[in-house]
Design an enzyme around this catalytic site. Sequence first.
Site: not given
Length: 304
Positions: A84, A53, A106, A136, A263, A108-109, A277, A239-240
């Site tokens: 992306h 990201s 990802h 990230a 973060n 979640y997509e 995000h 998440m990846s």
Amino acid sequence: MRSLKREILASGLSALKGNGNIEPHTYEEVETIANDILEKVKCRPQFGIICGSGLGGLGDLVSNKEIIPYADIPGFPVSTVPGHAGKLIFGDLEGKKVVLMQGRAHLYEGYAVQRITLPVRVMKLMGVSVLIVTNAAGGINPEYSVGDIMIIKDHFNVPGFAAVNPLIGPNDERFGPRFPAASGAYDKEFRELAKQKAKELGYDAFVREGVYTCLGGPSYETVTECRFLRLVGVDSTGMSTIPEVLVARHCGMRVLGLSLITNKCIVEHDSKAFANHEEVLETARMRTNHLQALAAAIVKAIKI
Ligand SMILES: O=P(O)(O)O[C@@H]1C[C@H](O)[C@@H](CO)O1
């Protein structure tokens, strides 16, 4: 060949085909995609780089660029997330031939895990033997600060606990073995090299080494989840990455992983802070030059 291409396109929405069984793209389909791409570009890449990201700026390092949008590649998952760009960039980086993914897909997509990792197998059949993955991530380790770069030394595959693993389904030995090891996935020599280059660049103060995990997303972690991850020795969460690394190791690639801590994870129930995000992309913008310099120095130093 032509009808195989049509079939790849037809299966493009999911790696899950009609009978309920998981059927990843076959070796022949992946080979067709790889050959089709190689017909369009002059570059013959040895290095693959996946940008997380907001980290697509790594593409600025590449010269003699040849660019193919993911949308033009049959079967490739198209990125739908800000930060992306969804472009495959071929070219030269520090004297090496590279293919760089400006963005990834990802879980979640809505893509099957076998589909989000298809690009890694395509890279392999294009000749790539070294994969550098970036992401990230939220800092779980209390000693980490926003903007730290973490060299990944191991991962904790949370989706794997629920049988979400890209290697589930029929195994084609031409890619790799049925039961591959996952320990030692993050190449020790590359990690040492990354630390050495970080030192030479004067980045010691913000370069760490630690353990990455990914959950499915898209929701960020709860306080209890973050506390749990801390307890089991995780340092950063995203998440990846893990599915890509499993597929890369399965087919014999050597892997280096870099997490940018964008973060700090929330570990107090009454905290007023929330992961978001925008903060992730903002930190990525702030650190993009450092990450580029480190990645370039590492690519330059790796001998294959
Ligand atoms: O592609 P990466 O893993 O770098 O992206 C992270 C995880 C989510 O996609 C997003 C959350 O802000 O950033």
